[in-house]
Design a protein around this motif. Structure first.
Motif, PDB file in Angstrom:
ATOM      1  N   PRO A  95      10.591  10.652  -0.496  1.00 18.02           N
ATOM      2  CA  PRO A  95       9.226  11.214  -0.484  1.00 18.02           C
ATOM      3  C   PRO A  95       8.139  10.141  -0.368  1.00 18.02           C
ATOM      4  N   GLU A  96       8.324   9.009  -1.032  1.00 15.23           N
ATOM      5  CA  GLU A  96       7.341   7.931  -0.943  1.00 15.23           C
ATOM      6  C   GLU A  96       7.365   7.289   0.443  1.00 15.23           C
ATOM      7  N   ILE A  97       8.526   7.169   1.056  1.00 12.80           N
ATOM      8  CA  ILE A  97       8.615   6.641   2.419  1.00 12.80           C
ATOM      9  C   ILE A  97       7.799   7.521   3.355  1.00 12.80           C
ATOM     10  N   PHE A  98       7.953   8.837   3.245  1.00 12.81           N
ATOM     11  CA  PHE A  98       7.181   9.741   4.103  1.00 12.81           C
ATOM     12  C   PHE A  98       5.692   9.687   3.784  1.00 12.81           C
ATOM     13  N   ARG A  99       5.332   9.498   2.543  1.00 15.06           N
ATOM     14  CA  ARG A  99       3.918   9.363   2.183  1.00 15.06           C
ATOM     15  C   ARG A  99       3.335   8.109   2.847  1.00 15.06           C
ATOM     16  N   LEU A 100       4.088   7.017   2.814  1.00 13.40           N
ATOM     17  CA  LEU A 100       3.616   5.784   3.442  1.00 13.40           C
ATOM     18  C   LEU A 100       3.535   5.930   4.962  1.00 13.40           C
ATOM     19  N   TYR A 101       4.472   6.647   5.568  1.00 15.05           N
ATOM     20  CA  TYR A 101       4.393   6.903   7.007  1.00 15.05           C
ATOM     21  C   TYR A 101       3.129   7.695   7.338  1.00 15.05           C
ATOM     22  N   LYS A 102       2.838   8.688   6.522  1.00 13.33           N
ATOM     23  CA  LYS A 102       1.639   9.497   6.757  1.00 13.33           C
ATOM     24  C   LYS A 102       0.377   8.635   6.626  1.00 13.33           C
ATOM     25  N   LEU A 103       0.326   7.797   5.603  1.00  9.02           N
ATOM     26  CA  LEU A 103      -0.820   6.898   5.432  1.00  9.02           C
ATOM     27  C   LEU A 103      -0.922   5.905   6.591  1.00  9.02           C
ATOM     28  N   ALA A 104       0.224   5.426   7.080  1.00  7.96           N
ATOM     29  CA  ALA A 104       0.220   4.506   8.229  1.00  7.96           C
ATOM     30  C   ALA A 104      -0.327   5.205   9.466  1.00  7.96           C
ATOM     31  N   THR A 105       0.036   6.454   9.659  1.00 11.72           N
ATOM     32  CA  THR A 105      -0.476   7.209  10.804  1.00 11.72           C
ATOM     33  C   THR A 105      -1.983   7.410  10.681  1.00 11.72           C
ATOM     34  N   SER A 122      23.896  -8.657  19.480  1.00  9.34           N
ATOM     35  CA  SER A 122      23.088  -9.875  19.503  1.00  9.34           C
ATOM     36  C   SER A 122      21.923  -9.909  18.528  1.00  9.34           C
ATOM     37  N   ALA A 123      21.464  -8.747  18.059  1.00  8.32           N
ATOM     38  CA  ALA A 123      20.177  -8.748  17.362  1.00  8.32           C
ATOM     39  C   ALA A 123      20.142  -7.768  16.196  1.00  8.32           C
ATOM     40  N   ILE A 124      19.162  -8.014  15.352  1.00 13.00           N
ATOM     41  CA  ILE A 124      18.744  -7.037  14.348  1.00 13.00           C
ATOM     42  C   ILE A 124      17.345  -6.610  14.765  1.00 13.00           C
ATOM     43  N   TYR A 125      17.111  -5.313  14.745  1.00 12.47           N
ATOM     44  CA  TYR A 125      15.851  -4.735  15.169  1.00 12.47           C
ATOM     45  C   TYR A 125      15.099  -4.198  13.956  1.00 12.47           C
ATOM     46  N   ILE A 126      13.833  -4.534  13.865  1.00 19.14           N
ATOM     47  CA  ILE A 126      12.973  -4.063  12.780  1.00 19.14           C
ATOM     48  C   ILE A 126      12.190  -2.850  13.290  1.00 19.14           C
ATOM     49  N   HIS A 127      12.153  -1.806  12.459  1.00 18.68           N
ATOM     50  CA  HIS A 127      11.452  -0.577  12.833  1.00 18.68           C
ATOM     51  C   HIS A 127      10.552  -0.071  11.709  1.00 18.68           C
ATOM     52  N   ARG A 128       9.467   0.547  12.102  1.00 20.37           N
ATOM     53  CA  ARG A 128       8.602   1.349  11.232  1.00 20.37           C
ATOM     54  C   ARG A 128       8.172   0.649   9.945  1.00 20.37           C
ATOM     55  N   ILE A 129       7.510  -0.463  10.075  1.00 22.25           N
ATOM     56  CA  ILE A 129       6.940  -1.138   8.903  1.00 22.25           C
ATOM     57  C   ILE A 129       5.715  -0.329   8.469  1.00 22.25           C
ATOM     58  N   ALA A 130       5.716   0.097   7.228  1.00 25.44           N
ATOM     59  CA  ALA A 130       4.584   0.861   6.690  1.00 25.44           C
ATOM     60  C   ALA A 130       4.202   0.272   5.339  1.00 25.44           C
ATOM     61  N   THR A 131       2.955  -0.144   5.230  1.00 28.32           N
ATOM     62  CA  THR A 131       2.463  -0.785   4.013  1.00 28.32           C
ATOM     63  C   THR A 131       1.628   0.193   3.193  1.00 28.32           C
ATOM     64  N   ASN A 132       1.875   0.191   1.914  1.00 23.55           N
ATOM     65  CA  ASN A 132       1.053   0.943   0.974  1.00 23.55           C
ATOM     66  C   ASN A 132      -0.363   0.362   1.051  1.00 23.55           C
ATOM     67  N   PRO A 133      -1.385   1.197   1.303  1.00 27.21           N
ATOM     68  CA  PRO A 133      -2.755   0.673   1.422  1.00 27.21           C
ATOM     69  C   PRO A 133      -3.217  -0.125   0.194  1.00 27.21           C
TER      70      PRO A 133
END
Length: 169
Positions: free
Chosen positions: A11-21, A80-91
């Motif tokens: 739930p907190e991950i989705f809250r942070l995604y919403k705030l990032a949007t 070959s790689a590690i891929y980073i996705h969807r970095i979302a920071t708490n405001p």
């Protein structure tokens, strides 16, 4: 400081995604994150590919990694790689250079796993974000139109994608 995310964090991950949007709407409204599928996030958590930075008892930042990103990086061999996705920071914690922390952590992980690169991408010609990623150590490889986005979140549909890479020494 860095921990694997848990099911109870979803739930907190989705809250942070919403705030990032919401933040994207203010800073670069041309390309906004869609609502991500709950099954995608649950799978990442269960597979140990969703992470968080904790400050005290609060989640300050979240992101995911993958080990294959064949639609966006079709020339990659899947090893070959590690891929980073969807970095979302708490405001409440912006300005703490979390991307640099994530990059350093991912580089160590990539080296330990014998990978050649750490990669990430972003949609749209967001020069502010491009410059931020360059300051965090990424080489900007350029931008190209992604014509086949099957299996990717909605914001990749016919998107201009910026490619970034760090070669692991």
């Amino acid at each position: 400081m860095i921990f694997s995310s848990t099911i109870t964090d979803i739930p907190e991950i989705f809250r942070l995604y919403k705030l990032a949007t919401e933040y994207q709407k203010q800073t670069f409204p041309e390309n906004l994150w869609p609502e991500f599928e709950p099954d995608l996030i649950r799978s990442e958590v269960e597979e140990g590919r969703q992470f968080k930075i904790m400050i005290g008892k609060k989640i300050a930042c979240v992101w995911a990694i993958s080990y294959n990103d064949a639609v966006i990086w079709p020339e990659d061999d899947g090893r070959s790689a590690i891929y980073i996705h969807r970095i979302a920071t708490n405001p409440d914690f912006r300005g703490n250079d979390f991307v640099k922390i994530i990059v350093d952590w991912t580089k160590k992980l990539a080296k330990a796993e014998g990978k050649k690169y750490v990669r990430l991408d972003t949609c749209g010609n967001n020069t502010r974000l491009i410059n931020h990623y360059k300051k965090c150590g990424f080489e900007f490889l350029g931008m190209k139109k992604l014509h086949d986005s099957k299996g990717l979140p909605a914001h990749y549909t016919n998107a201009d994608v910026c490619y970034f890479e760090i070669e692991i020494e």
